[in-house]
Design a protein around this motif. Structure first.
Motif, PDB file in Angstrom:
ATOM      1  N   THR A  24      45.023 -23.578 -33.641  1.00 18.73           N
ATOM      2  CA  THR A  24      45.553 -22.212 -33.678  1.00 18.73           C
ATOM      3  C   THR A  24      44.468 -21.225 -34.060  1.00 18.73           C
ATOM      4  N   GLN A  25      44.426 -20.136 -33.337  1.00 22.73           N
ATOM      5  CA  GLN A  25      43.512 -19.051 -33.677  1.00 22.73           C
ATOM      6  C   GLN A  25      44.287 -18.000 -34.484  1.00 22.73           C
ATOM      7  N   PHE A  26      43.838 -17.783 -35.729  1.00 27.03           N
ATOM      8  CA  PHE A  26      44.472 -16.792 -36.608  1.00 27.03           C
ATOM      9  C   PHE A  26      43.619 -15.529 -36.654  1.00 27.03           C
ATOM     10  N   ARG A  27      44.307 -14.368 -36.627  1.00 26.97           N
ATOM     11  CA  ARG A  27      43.601 -13.089 -36.755  1.00 26.97           C
ATOM     12  C   ARG A  27      44.351 -12.180 -37.722  1.00 26.97           C
ATOM     13  N   TRP A  28      43.591 -11.392 -38.432  1.00 32.95           N
ATOM     14  CA  TRP A  28      44.140 -10.397 -39.370  1.00 32.95           C
ATOM     15  C   TRP A  28      43.419  -9.079 -39.157  1.00 32.95           C
ATOM     16  N   LEU A  29      44.187  -7.980 -39.166  1.00 32.08           N
ATOM     17  CA  LEU A  29      43.626  -6.640 -39.018  1.00 32.08           C
ATOM     18  C   LEU A  29      44.342  -5.690 -39.971  1.00 32.08           C
ATOM     19  N   ASP A  30      43.579  -4.888 -40.681  1.00 31.87           N
ATOM     20  CA  ASP A  30      44.219  -3.825 -41.469  1.00 31.87           C
ATOM     21  C   ASP A  30      43.341  -2.582 -41.456  1.00 31.87           C
ATOM     22  N   VAL A  31      43.970  -1.443 -41.674  1.00 34.57           N
ATOM     23  CA  VAL A  31      43.263  -0.170 -41.741  1.00 34.57           C
ATOM     24  C   VAL A  31      43.794   0.627 -42.914  1.00 34.57           C
ATOM     25  N   ALA A  32      42.897   1.318 -43.609  1.00 32.51           N
ATOM     26  CA  ALA A  32      43.288   2.160 -44.740  1.00 32.51           C
ATOM     27  C   ALA A  32      42.588   3.506 -44.620  1.00 32.51           C
ATOM     28  N   PHE A  33      43.348   4.561 -44.888  1.00 34.94           N
ATOM     29  CA  PHE A  33      42.824   5.925 -44.877  1.00 34.94           C
ATOM     30  C   PHE A  33      42.889   6.482 -46.298  1.00 34.94           C
ATOM     31  N   GLN A  34      41.832   7.155 -46.718  1.00 31.08           N
ATOM     32  CA  GLN A  34      41.800   7.810 -48.023  1.00 31.08           C
ATOM     33  C   GLN A  34      41.234   9.212 -47.836  1.00 31.08           C
ATOM     34  N   ARG A  35      42.022  10.230 -48.217  1.00 30.12           N
ATOM     35  CA  ARG A  35      41.592  11.622 -48.044  1.00 30.12           C
ATOM     36  C   ARG A  35      41.420  12.278 -49.408  1.00 30.12           C
ATOM     37  N   TYR A  36      40.379  13.110 -49.528  1.00 31.83           N
ATOM     38  CA  TYR A  36      40.092  13.789 -50.786  1.00 31.83           C
ATOM     39  C   TYR A  36      40.127  15.301 -50.615  1.00 31.83           C
ATOM     40  N   ASP A  37      40.775  15.977 -51.559  1.00 31.39           N
ATOM     41  CA  ASP A  37      40.761  17.432 -51.618  1.00 31.39           C
ATOM     42  C   ASP A  37      39.564  17.887 -52.451  1.00 31.39           C
ATOM     43  N   SER A  38      39.197  19.144 -52.309  1.00 33.85           N
ATOM     44  CA  SER A  38      38.135  19.712 -53.133  1.00 33.85           C
ATOM     45  C   SER A  38      38.702  20.093 -54.495  1.00 33.85           C
ATOM     46  N   GLY A  79      39.700 -20.447 -37.123  1.00 30.73           N
ATOM     47  CA  GLY A  79      40.274 -21.490 -36.277  1.00 30.73           C
ATOM     48  C   GLY A  79      40.971 -22.500 -37.166  1.00 30.73           C
ATOM     49  N   MET A  80      42.267 -22.704 -36.954  1.00 30.57           N
ATOM     50  CA  MET A  80      43.045 -23.597 -37.799  1.00 30.57           C
ATOM     51  C   MET A  80      43.528 -24.818 -37.019  1.00 30.57           C
ATOM     52  N   ALA A  81      43.837 -25.859 -37.773  1.00 31.37           N
ATOM     53  CA  ALA A  81      44.361 -27.092 -37.176  1.00 31.37           C
ATOM     54  C   ALA A  81      43.424 -27.637 -36.105  1.00 31.37           C
ATOM     55  N   GLY A  82      42.135 -27.553 -36.378  1.00 36.17           N
ATOM     56  CA  GLY A  82      41.159 -28.109 -35.462  1.00 36.17           C
ATOM     57  C   GLY A  82      40.582 -27.137 -34.457  1.00 36.17           C
ATOM     58  N   ALA A  83      41.053 -25.906 -34.443  1.00 41.69           N
ATOM     59  CA  ALA A  83      40.521 -24.910 -33.501  1.00 41.69           C
ATOM     60  C   ALA A  83      39.118 -24.490 -33.921  1.00 41.69           C
ATOM     61  N   ASP A  84      38.326 -24.059 -32.945  1.00 44.42           N
ATOM     62  CA  ASP A  84      36.964 -23.619 -33.229  1.00 44.42           C
ATOM     63  C   ASP A  84      36.952 -22.345 -34.070  1.00 44.42           C
ATOM     64  N   THR A  85      35.952 -22.210 -34.925  1.00 46.04           N
ATOM     65  CA  THR A  85      35.764 -20.982 -35.692  1.00 46.04           C
ATOM     66  C   THR A  85      35.384 -19.863 -34.734  1.00 46.04           C
ATOM     67  N   PRO A  86      35.999 -18.697 -34.834  1.00 45.58           N
ATOM     68  CA  PRO A  86      35.676 -17.601 -33.907  1.00 45.58           C
ATOM     69  C   PRO A  86      34.231 -17.142 -34.035  1.00 45.58           C
ATOM     70  N   ASN A  87      33.736 -16.511 -33.001  1.00 43.99           N
ATOM     71  CA  ASN A  87      32.374 -15.993 -32.993  1.00 43.99           C
ATOM     72  C   ASN A  87      32.298 -14.721 -33.835  1.00 43.99           C
ATOM     73  N   GLY A  88      31.436 -14.728 -34.835  1.00 35.62           N
ATOM     74  CA  GLY A  88      31.327 -13.588 -35.739  1.00 35.62           C
ATOM     75  C   GLY A  88      30.895 -12.312 -35.058  1.00 35.62           C
ATOM     76  N   ASN A  89      29.989 -12.406 -34.093  1.00 37.82           N
ATOM     77  CA  ASN A  89      29.527 -11.210 -33.381  1.00 37.82           C
ATOM     78  C   ASN A  89      30.643 -10.585 -32.545  1.00 37.82           C
ATOM     79  N   ASP A  90      31.502 -11.433 -31.983  1.00 41.14           N
ATOM     80  CA  ASP A  90      32.633 -10.909 -31.211  1.00 41.14           C
ATOM     81  C   ASP A  90      33.594 -10.141 -32.118  1.00 41.14           C
TER      82      ASP A  90
END
Length: 237
Positions: free
Chosen positions: A111-125, A204-215
């Motif tokens: 199994t190929q596992f993927r995780w993605l998250d995004v965070a926004f932080q805004r500052y006032d003067s 890569g889980m359960a025997g799957a290949d580790t993903p390519n870091g550059n990709d």
């Protein structure tokens, strides 16, 4: 009363007044017995308060709408929930986050596992702290340093990411969790007074290949550009 006696009585009355009021007492000749107010005190009292440049951006985008469907499909094959999981925020104009995950079961190939998250932080003067842009710059630096110092991180590398806001850095590293080798990329970008942080990792889980870091790095950099564009668009019109 004799003149000298009247003057003595006046001086004794002044001496009995608390020290802070002595300067206001007058002698019998009508002149103040204390020094006059320094000429510079009035100008000091009327000096203007410090000012800083107004913050450029006033809003944040919906973090769960930061990426297009095409981007989510590319980064997260077989995503569990394309709508994402929105992080809790008490002030959505200042901070917001969203995350997604996917597990692509390839049968005997694992199994190929993927995780993605995004965070926004805004500052006032803030005149007492600094401009929104300066505060964002400080937070940007902190985020980059925190990513580099991720616990258990190996093969840490940081490179600038061009064309992504006013400044952007990509930090890549390897982490082992529960006998799985994860390839991680964190992109920290700043556009004016907003800081965008994108985390993308895979294993890569359960025997799957580790993903390519550059990709993974290239995909995360493209996603970060999209998130920065979303922050800009949220403040147009």
């Amino acid at each position: 009363m004799h003149r000298s006696a009247k003057r003595l009585a006046s001086l004794l009355t002044c001496a009995a007044v608390p020290v802070l009021l002595v300067a206001g007492c007058s002698g019998s000749d009508g002149k103040s017995s204390g020094d006059s107010t320094p000429s510079g005190s009035s100008s000091a009292a009327s000096s203007p308060s410090p000012t800083v440049a107004a913050a450029k951006f006033k809003k944040l985008p919906n973090p769960c709408e930061a990426f297009s469907k095409g981007t989510l499909d590319k980064l997260l094959p077989k995503v569990k929930d394309a709508a994402g999981t929105q992080g809790k925020s008490t002030d959505t104009t200042s901070r917001g986050a969203c995350s997604w995950s996917s597990s692509d079961d390839q049968g005997v190939d694992g199994t190929q596992f993927r995780w993605l998250d995004v965070a926004f932080q805004r500052y006032d003067s803030d005149p007492t702290i600094g401009s929104g842009e300066k505060r964002a710059t400080d937070f940007y630096t902190q985020q980059v340093n925190d990513a580099k110092a991720t616990q258990g991180a190996k093969k840490v590398a940081a490179v600038p990411t061009a064309g992504t806001g006013d400044a952007a850095t990509a930090i890549s590293y390897d982490v082992s969790k529960e006998d799985n080798d994860f390839k991680n990329t964190t992109i920290v970008a700043r556009t004016a007074n907003i800081v965008v942080t994108v985390n993308y990792n895979g294993a890569g889980m359960a025997g799957a290949d580790t993903p390519n870091g550059n990709d993974l790095l290239k995909a995360a950099q493209a996603a970060a550009k999209e998130a920065v564009t979303a922050a800009t668009k949220a403040n147009q019109g």
